[in-house]
Scaffold this motif. Structure first.
Motif, PDB file in Angstrom:
ATOM      1  N   THR A   1      33.685 106.095  80.525  1.00  0.00           N
ATOM      2  CA  THR A   1      34.605 105.512  80.733  1.00  0.00           C
ATOM      3  C   THR A   1      34.915 104.648  78.673  1.00  0.00           C
ATOM      4  O   THR A   1      35.948 104.890  78.830  1.00  0.00           O
ATOM      5  CB  THR A   1      34.152 104.094  81.480  1.00  0.00           C
ATOM      6  OG1 THR A   1      34.208 103.993  82.919  1.00  0.00           O
ATOM      7  CG2 THR A   1      35.599 103.296  81.712  1.00  0.00           C
TER       8      THR A   1
ATOM      9  N   PHE B   1      36.668  96.392  76.814  1.00  0.00           N
ATOM     10  CA  PHE B   1      34.862  96.966  77.819  1.00  0.00           C
ATOM     11  C   PHE B   1      34.225  96.300  77.994  1.00  0.00           C
ATOM     12  O   PHE B   1      33.460  95.946  79.872  1.00  0.00           O
ATOM     13  CB  PHE B   1      35.032  98.524  77.305  1.00  0.00           C
ATOM     14  CG  PHE B   1      34.020  98.745  78.244  1.00  0.00           C
ATOM     15  CD1 PHE B   1      34.728  99.702  79.545  1.00  0.00           C
ATOM     16  CD2 PHE B   1      32.970  98.753  77.571  1.00  0.00           C
ATOM     17  CE1 PHE B   1      33.620 100.497  80.032  1.00  0.00           C
ATOM     18  CE2 PHE B   1      32.103  99.776  79.127  1.00  0.00           C
ATOM     19  CZ  PHE B   1      31.657 100.039  79.560  1.00  0.00           C
ATOM     20  N   GLN B   2      33.838  95.574  77.085  1.00  0.00           N
ATOM     21  CA  GLN B   2      32.485  94.874  77.295  1.00  0.00           C
ATOM     22  C   GLN B   2      32.812  93.018  77.883  1.00  0.00           C
ATOM     23  O   GLN B   2      31.866  92.921  78.993  1.00  0.00           O
ATOM     24  CB  GLN B   2      32.003  94.102  76.434  1.00  0.00           C
ATOM     25  CG  GLN B   2      31.461  95.306  74.972  1.00  0.00           C
ATOM     26  CD  GLN B   2      30.079  95.723  75.609  1.00  0.00           C
ATOM     27  OE1 GLN B   2      29.524  95.100  76.649  1.00  0.00           O
ATOM     28  NE2 GLN B   2      30.119  96.866  75.457  1.00  0.00           N
TER      29      GLN B   2
ATOM     30  N   GLU C   1      34.935  93.605  80.397  1.00  0.00           N
ATOM     31  CA  GLU C   1      34.941  94.229  82.185  1.00  0.00           C
ATOM     32  C   GLU C   1      33.761  93.500  82.664  1.00  0.00           C
ATOM     33  O   GLU C   1      33.462  93.433  83.858  1.00  0.00           O
ATOM     34  CB  GLU C   1      35.942  95.236  81.780  1.00  0.00           C
ATOM     35  CG  GLU C   1      37.201  95.256  82.239  1.00  0.00           C
ATOM     36  CD  GLU C   1      37.697  96.616  81.560  1.00  0.00           C
ATOM     37  OE1 GLU C   1      36.789  97.465  81.767  1.00  0.00           O
ATOM     38  OE2 GLU C   1      39.111  97.060  81.308  1.00  0.00           O
ATOM     39  N   GLN C   2      33.079  94.270  81.421  1.00  0.00           N
ATOM     40  CA  GLN C   2      31.454  94.395  82.522  1.00  0.00           C
ATOM     41  C   GLN C   2      31.039  93.130  82.690  1.00  0.00           C
ATOM     42  O   GLN C   2      29.965  92.710  83.496  1.00  0.00           O
ATOM     43  CB  GLN C   2      30.652  94.936  81.403  1.00  0.00           C
ATOM     44  CG  GLN C   2      31.060  96.603  81.331  1.00  0.00           C
ATOM     45  CD  GLN C   2      31.656  97.770  82.240  1.00  0.00           C
ATOM     46  OE1 GLN C   2      30.963  97.679  83.128  1.00  0.00           O
ATOM     47  NE2 GLN C   2      33.135  97.888  82.145  1.00  0.00           N
ATOM     48  N   TRP C   3      31.198  91.951  81.746  1.00  0.00           N
ATOM     49  CA  TRP C   3      30.125  90.667  81.604  1.00  0.00           C
ATOM     50  C   TRP C   3      31.138  89.705  81.481  1.00  0.00           C
ATOM     51  O   TRP C   3      30.297  88.417  81.818  1.00  0.00           O
ATOM     52  CB  TRP C   3      29.341  90.513  79.865  1.00  0.00           C
ATOM     53  CG  TRP C   3      28.437  91.889  79.713  1.00  0.00           C
ATOM     54  CD1 TRP C   3      28.721  92.731  79.178  1.00  0.00           C
ATOM     55  CD2 TRP C   3      27.055  92.122  80.861  1.00  0.00           C
ATOM     56  NE1 TRP C   3      27.800  94.173  78.911  1.00  0.00           N
ATOM     57  CE2 TRP C   3      27.339  93.738  80.379  1.00  0.00           C
ATOM     58  CE3 TRP C   3      26.699  92.079  81.370  1.00  0.00           C
ATOM     59  CZ2 TRP C   3      25.617  94.206  80.318  1.00  0.00           C
ATOM     60  CZ3 TRP C   3      25.453  92.112  82.059  1.00  0.00           C
ATOM     61  CH2 TRP C   3      25.119  93.528  81.422  1.00  0.00           C
TER      62      TRP C   3
END
Length: 263
Positions: free
Chosen positions: A134, A229-230, A232-234
């Motif tokens: 992604t 992106f980070q 969104e993940q954390w």
């Protein structure tokens, strides 16, 4: 020269280029009271100045603050008009940028060009993630068109790398970017390009905004793909969000100033 490009100070009213550090310094230093009723643009010395109750604004270095277009001067005047009981320089990014241009960049524009070129030799857009898919796709979609544009429009063919290991860039590519920067050596414009480059980590993104290839929103999204992106993940960190809001404000101010310099 990079130290000169940090916001130039007058009685420590202008402080650190990092928005969080700047906020900390301003909390320790009382903000000056608003001492004027009206901010207006006036034509003077072949350019346009900002007058506060009829008195021209000077830079911290005591130079007359003169801009080449009325639109650019109006941006600064609007920032003065928007101030309330006290002057909050954190909310005056165009004014700070113009001061830096006049008091710093004008003294040695070539040093500023060379600093931007140092960024281009390790440009953000040249360093790609190995995964996950992604993130790789998002980088490719946002960054490849800018890399292609730099090759076709600017004559700069840059090498790409996977990961963070430094990749050497062709000297002729850096030289080509240097030619275009040399054509943009007017201090205010060059200062704005430097701000956008340092905020995004990419001389290519800064130049793409200057040329009108990308608008400010597209350039900002491209610069923050990894961070978004980070998050969104954390999850989002409140301090990081606040810092990013301040950085985007400075980026938008630089882009607005470039646009206002056109006419």
């Amino acid at each position: 020269m990079r130290d000169i490009l940090n916001d130039l100070e007058a009685g420590r009213l202008l402080s650190d280029p990092d928005p969080m550090r700047r906020a900390q310094l301003q909390m320790r230093t009382p903000m000056p009271k608003r001492f004027y009723k009206e901010a207006a643009v006036a034509e003077r010395d072949g350019g346009f100045t900002i007058e506060l109750d009829g008195k021209p604004v000077k830079t911290p270095g005591k130079s007359l603050l003169v801009l080449p277009t009325a639109r650019a001067a109006q941006l600064v005047a609007d920032e003065f008009s928007a101030q309330e009981e006290r002057l909050d320089l954190a909310t005056m990014p165009v004014y700070r940028l113009v001061n830096t241009a006049i008091d710093g960049v004008a003294a040695d524009p070539q040093a500023v060009i060379e600093d931007i070129l140092r960024f281009s030799s390790s440009d953000l857009l040249c360093y790609r993630a190995a995964g996950p898919d992604t993130l790789v796709r998002r980088q490719d979609e946002a960054w490849d068109p800018v890399i292609d544009w730099a090759r076709t429009a600017l004559g700069a063919r840059l090498n790409l790398a996977e990961g963070v290991i430094h990749v050497e860039q062709p000297k002729d590519a850096i030289a080509a970017l240097g030619v275009h920067l040399g054509q943009r050596a007017e201090p205010v414009r060059l200062a704005a390009l430097h701000v956008m480059t340092t905020l995004t980590g990419s001389a290519l993104l800064a130049l793409s905004v200057d040329f009108g290839e990308l608008d400010i929103e597209a350039a900002w999204r491209a610069a923050n793909i990894d961070e978004d992106f980070q998050a969104e993940q954390w999850g989002h960190d409140a301090e990081a969000v606040a810092r990013n809001v301040a950085r985007k404000r400075d980026m938008t101010a630089a882009a607005s100033l470039i646009e206002a310099m056109r006419a």
